[in-house]
Design a protein around this motif. Sequence first.
Motif, PDB file in Angstrom:
ATOM      1  N   VAL A   1      32.980  39.797  48.627  1.00  0.00           N
ATOM      2  CA  VAL A   1      31.808  39.716  49.413  1.00  0.00           C
ATOM      3  C   VAL A   1      31.215  38.345  49.505  1.00  0.00           C
ATOM      4  O   VAL A   1      31.057  37.867  50.496  1.00  0.00           O
ATOM      5  CB  VAL A   1      30.578  40.700  48.901  1.00  0.00           C
ATOM      6  CG1 VAL A   1      29.257  40.385  49.682  1.00  0.00           C
ATOM      7  CG2 VAL A   1      31.175  42.275  49.547  1.00  0.00           C
ATOM      8  N   GLN A   2      31.314  37.496  48.421  1.00  0.00           N
ATOM      9  CA  GLN A   2      30.830  36.514  48.325  1.00  0.00           C
ATOM     10  C   GLN A   2      31.877  35.502  49.219  1.00  0.00           C
ATOM     11  O   GLN A   2      31.245  34.503  49.901  1.00  0.00           O
ATOM     12  CB  GLN A   2      30.825  35.807  46.920  1.00  0.00           C
ATOM     13  CG  GLN A   2      29.806  36.219  46.069  1.00  0.00           C
ATOM     14  CD  GLN A   2      30.134  35.958  44.575  1.00  0.00           C
ATOM     15  OE1 GLN A   2      31.189  35.584  44.096  1.00  0.00           O
ATOM     16  NE2 GLN A   2      28.668  36.252  43.813  1.00  0.00           N
TER      17      GLN A   2
ATOM     18  N   VAL B   1      38.488  34.516  39.305  1.00  0.00           N
ATOM     19  CA  VAL B   1      38.292  36.057  38.600  1.00  0.00           C
ATOM     20  C   VAL B   1      39.667  36.002  37.517  1.00  0.00           C
ATOM     21  O   VAL B   1      40.638  35.564  37.803  1.00  0.00           O
ATOM     22  CB  VAL B   1      38.435  36.953  39.732  1.00  0.00           C
ATOM     23  CG1 VAL B   1      38.546  38.470  38.865  1.00  0.00           C
ATOM     24  CG2 VAL B   1      37.490  36.662  40.680  1.00  0.00           C
ATOM     25  N   LYS B   2      39.279  36.505  36.265  1.00  0.00           N
ATOM     26  CA  LYS B   2      40.264  36.709  35.456  1.00  0.00           C
ATOM     27  C   LYS B   2      40.385  37.871  35.219  1.00  0.00           C
ATOM     28  O   LYS B   2      39.541  38.639  35.093  1.00  0.00           O
ATOM     29  CB  LYS B   2      39.396  36.159  33.947  1.00  0.00           C
ATOM     30  CG  LYS B   2      40.772  35.561  33.009  1.00  0.00           C
ATOM     31  CD  LYS B   2      40.120  35.022  31.954  1.00  0.00           C
ATOM     32  CE  LYS B   2      40.907  35.011  30.670  1.00  0.00           C
ATOM     33  NZ  LYS B   2      41.958  35.890  30.451  1.00  0.00           N
ATOM     34  N   ALA B   3      41.555  38.455  35.355  1.00  0.00           N
ATOM     35  CA  ALA B   3      42.102  39.695  35.232  1.00  0.00           C
ATOM     36  C   ALA B   3      42.062  40.123  33.662  1.00  0.00           C
ATOM     37  O   ALA B   3      42.310  39.413  32.852  1.00  0.00           O
ATOM     38  CB  ALA B   3      43.646  39.713  35.636  1.00  0.00           C
TER      39      ALA B   3
ATOM     40  N   PRO C   1      34.137  45.394  39.802  1.00  0.00           N
ATOM     41  CA  PRO C   1      33.531  44.171  39.972  1.00  0.00           C
ATOM     42  C   PRO C   1      34.264  43.376  40.953  1.00  0.00           C
ATOM     43  O   PRO C   1      33.517  42.321  41.251  1.00  0.00           O
ATOM     44  CB  PRO C   1      33.421  43.595  38.588  1.00  0.00           C
ATOM     45  CG  PRO C   1      34.189  44.702  37.776  1.00  0.00           C
ATOM     46  CD  PRO C   1      34.633  45.826  38.500  1.00  0.00           C
ATOM     47  N   LEU C   2      35.317  43.826  41.341  1.00  0.00           N
ATOM     48  CA  LEU C   2      36.003  42.781  42.271  1.00  0.00           C
ATOM     49  C   LEU C   2      35.257  42.605  44.011  1.00  0.00           C
ATOM     50  O   LEU C   2      35.789  42.058  44.616  1.00  0.00           O
ATOM     51  CB  LEU C   2      37.639  43.309  42.268  1.00  0.00           C
ATOM     52  CG  LEU C   2      38.396  42.985  41.145  1.00  0.00           C
ATOM     53  CD1 LEU C   2      39.855  43.443  41.461  1.00  0.00           C
ATOM     54  CD2 LEU C   2      38.295  41.701  40.648  1.00  0.00           C
TER      55      LEU C   2
ATOM     56  N   ASN D   1      39.651  55.626  34.202  1.00  0.00           N
ATOM     57  CA  ASN D   1      38.384  55.059  34.060  1.00  0.00           C
ATOM     58  C   ASN D   1      38.619  53.673  33.853  1.00  0.00           C
ATOM     59  O   ASN D   1      37.738  52.954  34.163  1.00  0.00           O
ATOM     60  CB  ASN D   1      37.449  55.729  32.992  1.00  0.00           C
ATOM     61  CG  ASN D   1      37.010  57.203  33.184  1.00  0.00           C
ATOM     62  OD1 ASN D   1      37.025  57.588  34.641  1.00  0.00           O
ATOM     63  ND2 ASN D   1      36.886  58.161  32.302  1.00  0.00           N
ATOM     64  N   TYR D   2      39.605  53.139  33.073  1.00  0.00           N
ATOM     65  CA  TYR D   2      39.661  51.873  32.832  1.00  0.00           C
ATOM     66  C   TYR D   2      39.740  51.045  34.047  1.00  0.00           C
ATOM     67  O   TYR D   2      39.229  50.024  34.283  1.00  0.00           O
ATOM     68  CB  TYR D   2      41.154  51.516  31.858  1.00  0.00           C
ATOM     69  CG  TYR D   2      41.557  50.283  31.959  1.00  0.00           C
ATOM     70  CD1 TYR D   2      40.792  49.278  31.081  1.00  0.00           C
ATOM     71  CD2 TYR D   2      42.728  49.759  32.614  1.00  0.00           C
ATOM     72  CE1 TYR D   2      41.117  47.861  31.017  1.00  0.00           C
ATOM     73  CE2 TYR D   2      42.852  48.460  32.526  1.00  0.00           C
ATOM     74  CZ  TYR D   2      42.356  47.507  32.022  1.00  0.00           C
ATOM     75  OH  TYR D   2      42.609  46.306  31.934  1.00  0.00           O
ATOM     76  N   PHE D   3      40.707  51.467  34.962  1.00  0.00           N
ATOM     77  CA  PHE D   3      41.089  50.688  36.299  1.00  0.00           C
ATOM     78  C   PHE D   3      39.875  50.783  37.185  1.00  0.00           C
ATOM     79  O   PHE D   3      39.508  49.882  37.728  1.00  0.00           O
ATOM     80  CB  PHE D   3      42.006  51.443  36.942  1.00  0.00           C
ATOM     81  CG  PHE D   3      43.478  51.232  36.440  1.00  0.00           C
ATOM     82  CD1 PHE D   3      43.837  49.796  36.417  1.00  0.00           C
ATOM     83  CD2 PHE D   3      44.450  51.874  35.835  1.00  0.00           C
ATOM     84  CE1 PHE D   3      45.172  49.339  36.042  1.00  0.00           C
ATOM     85  CE2 PHE D   3      45.513  51.371  35.456  1.00  0.00           C
ATOM     86  CZ  PHE D   3      45.929  50.249  35.547  1.00  0.00           C
ATOM     87  N   LYS D   4      39.040  51.939  37.159  1.00  0.00           N
ATOM     88  CA  LYS D   4      37.885  51.936  38.070  1.00  0.00           C
ATOM     89  C   LYS D   4      36.936  50.964  37.439  1.00  0.00           C
ATOM     90  O   LYS D   4      36.357  50.102  37.963  1.00  0.00           O
ATOM     91  CB  LYS D   4      37.237  53.431  37.742  1.00  0.00           C
ATOM     92  CG  LYS D   4      36.796  54.118  39.039  1.00  0.00           C
ATOM     93  CD  LYS D   4      36.194  55.591  38.383  1.00  0.00           C
ATOM     94  CE  LYS D   4      34.751  55.401  38.964  1.00  0.00           C
ATOM     95  NZ  LYS D   4      34.342  56.828  39.072  1.00  0.00           N
ATOM     96  N   LYS D   5      36.927  50.818  36.179  1.00  0.00           N
ATOM     97  CA  LYS D   5      35.859  49.710  35.524  1.00  0.00           C
ATOM     98  C   LYS D   5      36.276  48.223  35.819  1.00  0.00           C
ATOM     99  O   LYS D   5      35.557  47.303  35.913  1.00  0.00           O
ATOM    100  CB  LYS D   5      35.807  49.949  34.240  1.00  0.00           C
ATOM    101  CG  LYS D   5      34.614  49.265  33.363  1.00  0.00           C
ATOM    102  CD  LYS D   5      34.545  49.564  31.921  1.00  0.00           C
ATOM    103  CE  LYS D   5      34.454  48.357  30.939  1.00  0.00           C
ATOM    104  NZ  LYS D   5      35.656  48.414  29.865  1.00  0.00           N
TER     105      LYS D   5
END
Length: 287
Positions: free
Chosen positions: A70-71, A222-224, A64-65, A56-60
């Motif tokens: 898309v942008q 993007v900040k990992a 948002p990536l 679930n952590y990885f899904k979360k």
Amino acid sequence: MAFLTLAVLASAAADPTVFDPKVLQSTQLRGLGSDPFSEPERENRWLKDISTSTKNYFKKVLAPLQTPIVQEFQVLTILESYVNYTMDKVENATGYAVIWNRTHRMLMEETEETFDASGRSLYGRRRRPIGEKNLPPRARYINKILMYLNKEMDLLWNYNTIIDRKRWGVGNTITSSPYGPHGEHPERWRANGSFPVPIAPNHTILLQESADVQQTKIKLRVKADEKKFTNKYALQLQADYYSLVDNINDASEKISDLRNRLWKMNDFADQFIVLPSGVWNKIDAQV
Ligand SMILES: *[C@@H]1O[C@H](CO)[C@@H](O)[C@H](O)[C@H]1NC(C)=O
Ligand SMILES: *[C@@H]1O[C@H](CO)[C@@H](O)[C@H](O)[C@H]1NC(C)=O
Ligand SMILES: *[C@@H]1O[C@H](CO)[C@@H](O)[C@H](O)[C@H]1NC(C)=O
Ligand SMILES: *[C@@H]1O[C@H](CO)[C@@H](O)[C@H](O)[C@H]1NC(C)=O
Ligand SMILES: *[C@@H]1O[C@H](CO)[C@@H](O)[C@H](O)[C@H]1NC(C)=O
């Protein structure tokens, strides 16, 4: 007699020499899973699937990536309309189609161009997520999401390359037409087709620096998310996640560079199309 038997049984249970070591290998106990006395750090940790909460952590963190990807696509679409515009202007001036993707040789030159100073290829070089097979189910599920997002990034880099190749083609036409749009002998010039004057694309992203309009920023960063894992699959997925984030940020940098180069090329095109033909005025548009 009865009392004596009970006493013997009790002492047998406590005495390791009487304790049957084979009891752990009985089928019933094997159903419980691994030997509880073995070192889980040594063996099982490397084979165990990620936990549900790790999944679930990885899904979360991965969901948002999709937005920055898309942008970046949207920005590239605007940049493509811009390079089309520049190309159409030059084609209208010369009366000839710009060749930007025809020959293998050109593709080779382009490929050579796309290595940076450290020799690293600029496009499509990415670390691949681990293969599908042999992954336990939860790790495989996350890996699938990673592969999907990486595929999107491959398309993005390809799009970036196509636009840059068009830019290169325009520059090639300008540089190789030192006597202006109609050549050294303009009286002999004939258009090879119909190339109408294009309409300028109208988008704030394309505005160059000017006194009244602030240059629109298109770089995103993007900040990992940082988290400590020990499970082998979690570590592998995390490395792929970091790599994807780097890829997205890197693409943003390159897209921003591409915009600068398109601005420059459009300026060269504007200089070129008004040049008198038959007069030597070489513009080196491929610097
Ligand atoms: C650029 O031109 C190509 C070829 O004419 C066209 O297929 C493409 O849709 C154009 N792209 C944009 C963003 O206008
Ligand atoms: C090259 O360009 C032409 C027209 O612009 C297009 O039809 C063709 O699909 C392109 N080829 C590649 C490999 O992009
Ligand atoms: C002139 O146009 C034709 C048809 O579009 C094309 O096949 C040919 O390659 C063009 N010639 C040059 C020199 O661009
Ligand atoms: C350039 O554009 C103008 C206006 O659209 C048009 O009249 C002219 O024929 C075009 N030139 C070529 C070579 O197509
Ligand atoms: C450019 O877009 C803006 C806002 O969408 C609009 O107000 C303006 O009229 C457009 N300019 C041209 C030349 O189309």
